[in-house]
Design an enzyme around this catalytic site. Structure first.
Site, mmCIF file in Angstrom:
data_model
loop_
_atom_site.group_PDB
_atom_site.id
_atom_site.type_symbol
_atom_site.label_atom_id
_atom_site.label_comp_id
_atom_site.label_asym_id
_atom_site.label_seq_id
_atom_site.Cartn_x
_atom_site.Cartn_y
_atom_site.Cartn_z
ATOM 1 N N PHE A 120 -4.014 3.468 14.718
ATOM 2 C CA PHE A 120 -4.207 4.481 13.685
ATOM 3 C C PHE A 120 -5.242 3.932 12.713
ATOM 4 O O PHE A 120 -5.347 2.722 12.545
ATOM 5 C CB PHE A 120 -2.897 4.767 12.940
ATOM 6 N N ASN B 2 0.850 -1.200 0.000
ATOM 7 C CA ASN B 2 0.000 0.000 0.000
ATOM 8 C C ASN B 2 0.880 1.243 0.000
ATOM 9 O O ASN B 2 2.108 1.149 -0.024
ATOM 10 C CB ASN B 2 -0.948 -0.026 1.206
ATOM 11 N N LYS C 190 7.513 -17.172 -11.166
ATOM 12 C CA LYS C 190 6.835 -15.968 -11.651
ATOM 13 C C LYS C 190 5.574 -16.366 -12.421
ATOM 14 O O LYS C 190 5.633 -17.232 -13.302
ATOM 15 C CB LYS C 190 7.796 -15.198 -12.562
ATOM 16 N N LYS D 296 -13.532 0.860 15.701
ATOM 17 C CA LYS D 296 -12.230 0.195 15.871
ATOM 18 C C LYS D 296 -11.696 0.404 17.288
ATOM 19 O O LYS D 296 -11.078 -0.490 17.865
ATOM 20 C CB LYS D 296 -11.214 0.721 14.842
ATOM 21 N N LYS E 54 -11.189 -3.132 19.060
ATOM 22 C CA LYS E 54 -9.796 -3.519 19.306
ATOM 23 C C LYS E 54 -9.358 -3.162 20.732
ATOM 24 O O LYS E 54 -8.171 -3.265 21.061
ATOM 25 C CB LYS E 54 -8.867 -2.847 18.280
ATOM 26 N N ASP F 100 -4.358 -6.200 5.060
ATOM 27 C CA ASP F 100 -5.461 -6.985 5.640
ATOM 28 C C ASP F 100 -5.538 -8.377 5.029
ATOM 29 O O ASP F 100 -6.154 -9.274 5.591
ATOM 30 C CB ASP F 100 -6.793 -6.257 5.416
HETATM 31 N N1 CTP Z 1 -3.868 -3.359 12.176
HETATM 32 C C1 CTP Z 1 -3.231 -4.456 12.691
HETATM 33 N N2 CTP Z 1 -3.241 -5.642 12.045
HETATM 34 C C2 CTP Z 1 -3.891 -5.767 10.869
HETATM 35 C C3 CTP Z 1 -4.557 -4.655 10.307
HETATM 36 C C4 CTP Z 1 -4.518 -3.474 10.995
HETATM 37 O O1 CTP Z 1 -2.642 -4.345 13.766
HETATM 38 N N3 CTP Z 1 -3.865 -6.935 10.242
HETATM 39 C C5 CTP Z 1 -3.823 -2.097 12.916
HETATM 40 C C6 CTP Z 1 -3.215 -0.951 12.143
HETATM 41 O O2 CTP Z 1 -1.830 -0.842 12.380
HETATM 42 C C7 CTP Z 1 -3.945 0.242 12.698
HETATM 43 C C8 CTP Z 1 -5.312 -0.302 13.085
HETATM 44 O O3 CTP Z 1 -5.160 -1.729 13.158
HETATM 45 O O4 CTP Z 1 -3.372 0.750 13.868
HETATM 46 C C9 CTP Z 1 -6.404 0.005 12.128
HETATM 47 O O5 CTP Z 1 -6.022 -0.426 10.840
HETATM 48 P P1 CTP Z 1 -7.088 -0.423 9.661
HETATM 49 O O6 CTP Z 1 -6.456 -1.022 8.457
HETATM 50 O O7 CTP Z 1 -7.664 0.954 9.547
HETATM 51 O O8 CTP Z 1 -8.214 -1.334 10.297
HETATM 52 P P2 CTP Z 1 -8.736 -2.740 9.975
HETATM 53 O O9 CTP Z 1 -9.012 -3.398 11.277
HETATM 54 O O10 CTP Z 1 -7.828 -3.462 9.044
HETATM 55 O O11 CTP Z 1 -10.130 -2.405 9.297
HETATM 56 P P3 CTP Z 1 -10.481 -2.012 7.761
HETATM 57 O O12 CTP Z 1 -9.207 -2.127 6.966
HETATM 58 O O13 CTP Z 1 -11.501 -3.010 7.402
HETATM 59 O O14 CTP Z 1 -10.994 -0.618 7.848
#
Ligand code: CTP
Length: 405
Positions: free
Chosen positions: A324, A212, A291, A338, A342, A281
């Protein structure tokens, strides 16, 4: 920020080398000035190598200022005096203290002292009888009355063979005094911050991966700001093009699973965890061993990665945990969900649909949501956002004391 470190002639002169490093670790530019006597104890080359700057060793060369390769101009002391944010002398001898107190300006360091309006910090080191002498005592009191900070020497065994007060103060006390003189609070000393930064990479085949746009800037700014405020920093970083601050203890990872392992291993040492990393995610269900060839349409099967932050919350003792979130719609509502799902102490959310802030930018505009407060931080530098997040850590610490192990 720039600090001149004046080094005087004494056994403790070698300890100034460590002080250079500790200041640099906090992002401070150090210019070393050595007295003539100091050069009898340590070679200027040591400090030049450490500070990356030529060391100023004398006021004028043998044939006048122009001949001195250490000095660019005859009025260098004025230029240096005007450019610094603080003057530190460590170790300071009784002689130097007397000269400062009396306004004697017969070398670069003493002239610099008179010419600067920056705050001055002095860390004396000398024989116990010299320290206890009424002349030294009177000079110290005079300097204190003029606003000079004195980092009192420690007591113990002295290089002269005697025992008593006179040993150069501990590095930590000297650095704390300089940071205070610079107006940088040490309100995170005693805390160990585990900070994640950057993106993760999930392998598809030997040459491709899913990732990303995260640059890691927010996490690196937090790491540097936390170090300056006295914290120990454990930085777990995904692949980014940034140089971590020197004093951070860095673990480099690629995938979400590697980040998870590193974070879980370090978490018991941490008193605060801040997850700025943009963790993938999803990852491909299987990594292709070769490849993938272009051969018409193809489908990539993905499986979710573990939610590291959620796992941390389940394992927490007394750690403060901050997440974050980068959102593009229903920003506050999604962030609040969240925060609760969390079990976080705070979440820092930004709307990444706005151009020029967030991903890949030096700037950010965020909202910090805690269990009881919503704090708007309008668009500013990531450095300032980092400071505001750390202010929250300090505030939360008043509510969540560190558990004694
Ligand atoms: N995070 C994490 N582990 C993951 C995904 C996210 O620890 N596999 C943490 C990120 O570092 C961040 C927080 O969770 O501090 C929120 O990340 P975000 O990507 O916004 O949330 P998600 O729970 O992945 O929800 P979504 O992508 O569906 O919005």
């Amino acid at each position: 920020m720039k600090v001149v470190l004046g080094v005087c002639g004494g056994i403790a002169a070698y300890k100034a080398a460590e002080i250079v490093r500790l200041l640099q670790d906090r992002g401070i530019h150090v210019q070393v000035v050595m007295t003539e006597a100091a050069q009898e104890f340590v070679r200027p080359l040591t400090f030049a190598a450490l500070s990356g700057e030529k060391v100023i060793t004398e006021m004028f060369g043998a044939q006048g200022p122009a001949s001195n390769p250490n000095i660019d101009s005859a009025i260098e002391h004025i230029a240096v005096a005007q450019s610094i944010d603080a003057l530190l002398v460590a170790p300071a001898t009784a002689d130097l203290i007397a000269k400062f107190a009396q306004g004697i300006a017969n070398d670069f360091l003493t002239t610099l002292y008179l010419a600067t309006t920056a705050p001055v910090v002095i860390a004396p080191a000398m024989n116990v009888n010299m320290w206890n002498h009424s002349a030294t005592h009177a000079n110290i009191e005079l300097l204190k009355s003029r606003g000079v900070t004195i980092v009192e020497p420690d007591s113990g065994y002295l290089a002269c063979g005697m025992t008593g007060t006179g040993r150069l103060a501990d590095d930590g006390a000297i650095i704390a005094a300089v940071m205070e003189a610079l107006g940088i609070s040490q309100d995170l000393s005693g805390e160990t911050l585990l900070i994640t930064a950057g993106p993760t990479r999930e392998k598809i085949d030997p040459v491709r991966y899913l990732t990303n746009r995260s640059s890691g800037r927010m996490g690196y700014a937090l790491a540097e700001a936390a170090l300056r405020r006295g914290a120990r920093v454990l930085l777990v970083t995904g692949p980014v093009f940034l140089t971590p601050p020197g004093a951070a203890e860095v673990s480099r990872v690629e995938s979400a699973e590697e980040m998870r392992h590193a974070v879980l291993k370090l978490f018991p040492e941490a008193t605060v965890a801040i997850m700025t990393a943009a963790v993938s995610d999803y990852r491909p269900s299987a990594v292709a061993p070769h490849k993938i060839k272009r051969d018409g349409a193809t489908t990539l099967e993905l499986q979710p990665t573990a939610d590291i932050l959620k796992e941390l919350s389940q394992k927490r003792k007394s750690q403060i945990i901050i997440g974050f979130a980068a959102e593009t719609e229903n920003v506050l509502e999604n962030a609040r969900k969240k925060l609760i799902s969390k079990s976080l102490d705070a979440i820092v959310v930004n709307d990444v649909s706005h151009e020029g802030v967030g991903f890949d930018s030096d700037r950010n505009a965020v909202t910090i949501i805690t269990q009881g407060e919503v704090i708007e931080v309008p668009e500013t530098t990531k450095w300032k956002v980092a400071q505001r997040v750390l202010d929250q850590v300090v505030g939360l610490r008043r509510l969540i004391p560190i558990a004694k192990s």
